[in-house]
Write a protein that holds these residues in place. Structure first.
Motif: not given
Length: 320
Positions: A163-176, A60-62, A227-236
């Motif tokens: 090989p990998a893919v990542a999808w940015r589900v919303g402004a602050r969340t990604s899955v890969g 997801a970090g991609l 899974w990767l999320s940024e609930p607050l600015s600067g916090l992942t």
């Protein structure tokens, strides 16, 4: 059968000399991190993607990396040794002593990754990395007193092409998702003492496929989801999971490894949290579990051998 096996208790203890391959590295034989930036921070990566090798830990970090290419090489110079005591038998045969297993002193492990942002929502990448580089080579064979000749040791290496893919589900969340194409090779030598068939043996289900067979290879296919999320600015925060990877069997060593040469790659999973303060300070914490215990070749102790199970059998001993 138990009475007969007492005669080989001193030989069976020698199997413990193989343990340094797994026991004394940071995470066993699996690397503590992938990519130079991750390794320089103790391997943290679940919530802190920093280079194109991030998909090896959390695909997801991609989505946070843009376009980049990263190449690297690890230089390893590990010290490997073993100590055995209380092993002398009535026959005066013994594996007692201090044994140095680092005749091959240095190893070089390359890695590389590429990531490309397809659009605002999708990113794709490719990572190539390896596990291993800690093989043992005992120039003074601890089993010489039992009939083994030459050096003794084992060599294991695993290569992942992912090989990998990542999808940015919303402004602050990604899955890969990463697909792992895995190749491994294995070699064991100098273990002649275990291939005997005369009394008090046999010790192996397939004594002709136990040692000195050169390299054997196997392949497997698995995946990693993240899974990767940024609930607050600067916090992942992030997490990922890779299931057990079934590998084809190492047939040349079906007399040494449990289940006729089985050597799978353990399930592993973990999560982390990272905080960036003004682009000047990063604080990150990861927790990881590697299920070595579920792999017979790795998690099974030597005790089944002393209880009558032959090397290479379905319930045979592993490296403990």
């Amino acid at each position: 059968m138990r009475t007969e096996l007492r005669g080989v208790a001193s030989v069976s203890a020698g199997l413990m000399l193989l343990a340094p391959l797994w026991a004394n590295a940071t995470n066993g034989y699996i690397a503590h991190g992938y990519g130079a930036l991750s390794k320089s921070m103790a391997g943290v990566a679940y919530a802190l993607p920093q280079d194109a090798l991030a998909s090896a830990s959390n695909p997801a970090g991609l989505s946070l990396l843009g376009d980049r290419l990263d190449l690297g090489i690890d230089w390893l110079s590990p010290k490997r040794s073993a100590s055995i005591e209380g092993n002398r038998q009535i026959t005066l045969q013994s594996a007692d002593g201090e044994w140095r297993g680092d005749r091959i002193a240095q190893f070089y492990v390359p890695e590389g990754g590429y990531v490309h942002s397809l659009n605002e929502a999708w990113s794709a990448g490719l990572a190539v990395y390896a596990n291993g580089g800690l093989n043992t080579d005992y120039q003074q064979n601890p089993y010489a007193g039992f009939g083994s000749t030459g050096n003794a040791g084992i060599d294991l290496a695993q290569v992942f092409v992912s090989p990998a893919v990542a999808w940015r589900v919303g402004a602050r969340t990604s899955v890969g998702l990463a697909v792992n194409l895995v190749y491994q090779h294995f070699k064991a030598y100098g273990l002649d003492a275990f291939s005997g068939t005369a009394f008090p043996g046999p010790y192996s289900e397939s004594p002709d496929r136990l040692t000195n067979q050169g390299y054997d290879s196997s392949t497997g296919l698995s995946y990693r989801i993240g899974w990767l999320s940024e609930p607050l600015s600067g916090l992942t925060v992030g997490a990922s999971w890779q299931p057990l990877t079934r590998m084809s069997k190492l047939d040349r060593y079906r007399g040494l490894l449990p289940d006729q040469g089985s050597f799978d790659i353990p399930e592993n999973y973990g999560g982390g949290i990272a905080y960036r303060w003004r682009q000047q300070l990063i604080i990150a914490y990861d927790i990881q579990r590697i299920r070595y215990d579920e792999i017979r070749a790795l998690g099974t102790p030597i005790q089944p051998f002393l209880d009558g199970e032959l090397l290479g059998s379905d319930q045979g001993p592993g490296f403990g």
